[in-house]
Design a protein around this motif. Structure first.
Motif, PDB file in Angstrom:
ATOM      1  N   TYR A  38     -11.296  -8.118   6.378  1.00 29.62           N
ATOM      2  CA  TYR A  38     -11.419  -7.874   7.943  1.00 29.62           C
ATOM      3  C   TYR A  38     -12.294  -9.151   8.985  1.00 29.62           C
ATOM      4  O   TYR A  38     -12.591  -9.169   9.829  1.00 29.62           O
ATOM      5  CB  TYR A  38     -12.407  -6.449   8.423  1.00 29.62           C
ATOM      6  CG  TYR A  38     -11.577  -5.492   7.665  1.00 29.62           C
ATOM      7  CD1 TYR A  38     -10.526  -4.826   8.609  1.00 29.62           C
ATOM      8  CD2 TYR A  38     -12.167  -4.906   6.610  1.00 29.62           C
ATOM      9  CE1 TYR A  38     -10.104  -3.859   8.062  1.00 29.62           C
ATOM     10  CE2 TYR A  38     -11.370  -3.957   5.832  1.00 29.62           C
ATOM     11  CZ  TYR A  38     -10.421  -3.236   6.966  1.00 29.62           C
ATOM     12  OH  TYR A  38      -9.940  -2.135   6.270  1.00 29.62           O
ATOM     13  N   GLY A  66      -3.969  -5.959  -0.367  1.00 34.39           N
ATOM     14  CA  GLY A  66      -4.596  -5.281   0.941  1.00 34.39           C
ATOM     15  C   GLY A  66      -3.565  -4.878   1.808  1.00 34.39           C
ATOM     16  O   GLY A  66      -3.992  -4.330   2.825  1.00 34.39           O
ATOM     17  N   ASP A  67      -2.246  -5.713   1.854  1.00 35.12           N
ATOM     18  CA  ASP A  67      -1.623  -5.449   3.157  1.00 35.12           C
ATOM     19  C   ASP A  67      -0.925  -3.940   3.133  1.00 35.12           C
ATOM     20  O   ASP A  67      -0.760  -3.508   4.098  1.00 35.12           O
ATOM     21  CB  ASP A  67      -0.339  -6.528   2.960  1.00 35.12           C
ATOM     22  CG  ASP A  67      -0.807  -7.779   3.310  1.00 35.12           C
ATOM     23  OD1 ASP A  67      -1.862  -7.944   3.560  1.00 35.12           O
ATOM     24  OD2 ASP A  67       0.135  -8.545   2.717  1.00 35.12           O
ATOM     25  N   ASN A  68      -0.915  -3.230   2.042  1.00 36.16           N
ATOM     26  CA  ASN A  68      -0.268  -2.078   2.045  1.00 36.16           C
ATOM     27  C   ASN A  68      -1.534  -0.930   2.043  1.00 36.16           C
ATOM     28  O   ASN A  68      -1.276   0.348   1.770  1.00 36.16           O
ATOM     29  CB  ASN A  68       0.544  -1.630   0.604  1.00 36.16           C
ATOM     30  CG  ASN A  68      -0.369  -1.834  -0.765  1.00 36.16           C
ATOM     31  OD1 ASN A  68      -1.385  -2.370  -0.500  1.00 36.16           O
ATOM     32  ND2 ASN A  68      -0.066  -1.611  -1.704  1.00 36.16           N
ATOM     33  N   GLY A  69      -2.773  -1.235   2.522  1.00 36.88           N
ATOM     34  CA  GLY A  69      -3.864  -0.356   2.674  1.00 36.88           C
ATOM     35  C   GLY A  69      -4.583   0.015   1.385  1.00 36.88           C
ATOM     36  O   GLY A  69      -5.561   0.918   1.487  1.00 36.88           O
ATOM     37  N   VAL A  70      -4.036  -0.495   0.262  1.00 30.74           N
ATOM     38  CA  VAL A  70      -4.969  -0.486  -1.053  1.00 30.74           C
ATOM     39  C   VAL A  70      -5.211  -1.997  -1.319  1.00 30.74           C
ATOM     40  O   VAL A  70      -4.427  -2.874  -1.704  1.00 30.74           O
ATOM     41  CB  VAL A  70      -3.838   0.165  -1.853  1.00 30.74           C
ATOM     42  CG1 VAL A  70      -4.629   0.267  -3.278  1.00 30.74           C
ATOM     43  CG2 VAL A  70      -3.811   1.493  -1.671  1.00 30.74           C
ATOM     44  N   TYR A  71      -6.547  -1.951  -1.924  1.00 29.58           N
ATOM     45  CA  TYR A  71      -7.088  -3.363  -2.400  1.00 29.58           C
ATOM     46  C   TYR A  71      -7.465  -3.186  -3.737  1.00 29.58           C
ATOM     47  O   TYR A  71      -8.062  -2.242  -4.262  1.00 29.58           O
ATOM     48  CB  TYR A  71      -8.433  -3.791  -1.639  1.00 29.58           C
ATOM     49  CG  TYR A  71      -8.747  -5.297  -2.083  1.00 29.58           C
ATOM     50  CD1 TYR A  71      -8.203  -6.278  -1.463  1.00 29.58           C
ATOM     51  CD2 TYR A  71      -9.685  -5.261  -2.932  1.00 29.58           C
ATOM     52  CE1 TYR A  71      -8.636  -7.642  -1.765  1.00 29.58           C
ATOM     53  CE2 TYR A  71     -10.055  -6.633  -3.344  1.00 29.58           C
ATOM     54  CZ  TYR A  71      -9.693  -7.619  -2.813  1.00 29.58           C
ATOM     55  OH  TYR A  71     -10.219  -9.017  -3.090  1.00 29.58           O
ATOM     56  N   VAL A 127      -9.006   2.279  -1.258  1.00 27.51           N
ATOM     57  CA  VAL A 127      -8.256   2.822  -0.098  1.00 27.51           C
ATOM     58  C   VAL A 127      -8.912   1.904   0.886  1.00 27.51           C
ATOM     59  O   VAL A 127     -10.210   2.095   1.189  1.00 27.51           O
ATOM     60  CB  VAL A 127      -8.106   4.201  -0.244  1.00 27.51           C
ATOM     61  CG1 VAL A 127      -7.599   4.465   1.546  1.00 27.51           C
ATOM     62  CG2 VAL A 127      -7.533   5.006  -1.034  1.00 27.51           C
ATOM     63  N   LEU A 128      -8.130   1.214   1.758  1.00 25.65           N
ATOM     64  CA  LEU A 128      -8.846   0.409   2.839  1.00 25.65           C
ATOM     65  C   LEU A 128      -8.747   1.418   4.218  1.00 25.65           C
ATOM     66  O   LEU A 128      -7.663   1.988   4.619  1.00 25.65           O
ATOM     67  CB  LEU A 128      -8.146  -0.965   2.999  1.00 25.65           C
ATOM     68  CG  LEU A 128      -8.086  -1.808   2.014  1.00 25.65           C
ATOM     69  CD1 LEU A 128      -7.435  -3.254   2.331  1.00 25.65           C
ATOM     70  CD2 LEU A 128      -9.557  -2.280   1.798  1.00 25.65           C
ATOM     71  N   ALA A 155      -5.559  10.365  -1.375  1.00 24.62           N
ATOM     72  CA  ALA A 155      -5.733   9.067  -1.378  1.00 24.62           C
ATOM     73  C   ALA A 155      -5.937   9.028  -2.978  1.00 24.62           C
ATOM     74  O   ALA A 155      -5.718   7.890  -3.740  1.00 24.62           O
ATOM     75  CB  ALA A 155      -6.427   8.698  -0.565  1.00 24.62           C
TER      76      ALA A 155
END
Length: 397
Positions: free
Chosen positions: A367, A346-351, A395-396, A247
């Protein structure tokens, strides 16, 4: 000389309070022999020993017993005459030179183990000191009761200790008393204390050995379990470290790409600004040339030129308004793109960290609560949740 507290002991009953009473095993054997000889008439003995006080705790050691030559009964009352006391003092001096008579023992067939008649009165008269003992034993049932003089009364004790050690004084007295009673000289007292002591030591060593073996097996099993657990944790940590490293590599590559794109955008914006400044300079130069040309023409031409100038100004104003509209339109488009980025951030797991963001703000934004701050810190290797910067990718979970 201060006596050491015996180590090889056997507890009888519930020992509590003070003083603690210790009776040597030969003395206990002598009591058993008196019970075997006792019938309807009582038999008695004087207790020989000493008292000690160690660190506010009192101890009574009974290491000798001298049989009463005669214990009389008057009704239900015991009587100890002067001749019995005299013989007891002589035997005590002969066999227990440093001993002190600190109580008495009575065994009687079928007599209840209770303080009846003149027992309390006789005890106070014969043994007026504090912490003196009175022991009763049923010769048939072999039950016994211990009493100690405290608070000007005889109080029953819950228990005592029997201890084991070499006791030649008591052994010699027991041999001598058996000879007086007509026992053959070849008949000796069984060294029960030694046998019991050896038996106790042997049992303790066997228990200790079994206990050591059990502890060794348990320790080995625990060691195997710990090694397996450590191996499992290590493998799990390796997998987690690999995933985190992957990651982080991905984030690093994306950050480098973003920096390149930011540099290209900055370069393009700089070139546009330079072109606009050149155009403004050219416009100002043209205006100055027109002004100089207008000064050399006639007033009529000046008026015409002024009209044309006004017309040009109007046109320039319109051009400026159009440019402002275009600039506002482009800024609106940039803001719209920024809002779209925020919506999809943040939709793709990364903010991507924005201005004014903290981990609490990001957790609430993604969240809807603050419960994910610690998880975000762990996922991104952050020790301080406030040390983040604009443009950083997280990484979320």
């Amino acid at each position: 000389m201060e006596r050491q507290i015996p180590k090889n002991v056997r507890q009888i009953g519930n020992v509590s309070g003070s003083p603690k009473v210790y009776i040597e095993d030969y003395v206990d054997t002598f009591f058993t022999q008196l019970c075997e000889k006792a019938g309807e008439e009582p038999l008695g003995a004087f207790l020989v020993g000493e008292t000690q006080k160690i660190e506010e705790e009192e101890y009574i050691y009974i290491y000798g017993a001298i049989q009463m030559h005669e214990l009389k009964m008057e009704g239900k009352n015991y009587v100890i005459d002067e001749e019995t006391w005299k013989d007891a003092y002589e035997d005590c001096k002969l066999y227990f030179e440093e001993g002190e008579m600190i109580g008495w023992f009575v065994t009687h067939s079928g007599t209840p183990l209770q303080l009846e008649g003149n027992i309390v009165k006789l005890h106070k008269k014969s043994f007026p000191k504090k912490n003196t003992l009175f022991i009763m034993k049923d010769s048939v049932e072999k039950e016994e009761a211990f009493y100690i003089q405290k608070f000007n009364d005889l109080i029953e004790m819950g228990g005592h200790y029997t201890y084991y050690e070499k006791n030649p004084s008591m052994q010699n007295y027991m041999i001598a008393s058996r000879k007086k009673n007509g026992v053959s000289p070849s008949e000796t007292v069984e060294d029960r204390a030694t046998k019991d002591f050896r038996s106790v030591i042997k049992n303790r060593e066997e228990k200790q050995r079994k206990k050591s073996n059990r502890m060794l097996h348990a320790a080995s099993a625990c060691l195997v379990i710990v090694v397996l657990a450590m191996f499992a944790v290590t493998m799990s940590n390796l997998d987690k470290m690999k995933s985190v490293q992957t990651a982080l590599n991905k984030i690093t590559e994306e950050n480098l790409a973003d920096e390149d794109s930011f540099e290209e955008e900055d370069t393009s914006q700089t070139q546009d600004d330079l072109k606009k400044e050149e155009e403004k300079k050219q416009d100002s130069q043209i205006m100055s040339e027109q002004k100089e040309h207008e000064e050399g023409i006639t007033q009529e031409q000046n008026e015409q030129d002024s009209q044309e100038k006004n017309q040009e100004q109007i046109e320039k104003k319109e051009e400026q308004e159009e440019q402002e509209e275009q600039q506002s339109t482009s800024s609106d488009n940039v803001q719209g793109r920024t809002m779209e980025q925020n919506v999809s951030n943040g939709d793709n797991g990364v903010y991507i960290v924005e201005k004014g963001d903290t981990l609490v703000v990001i957790s609430k934004k993604i969240y809807g609560d603050m419960d994910h701050v610690d998880v975000i810190c762990k996922m991104n290797g952050l020790q301080d949740g406030n040390l983040i910067y604009v443009g950083q990718k997280l990484v979320l979970p």
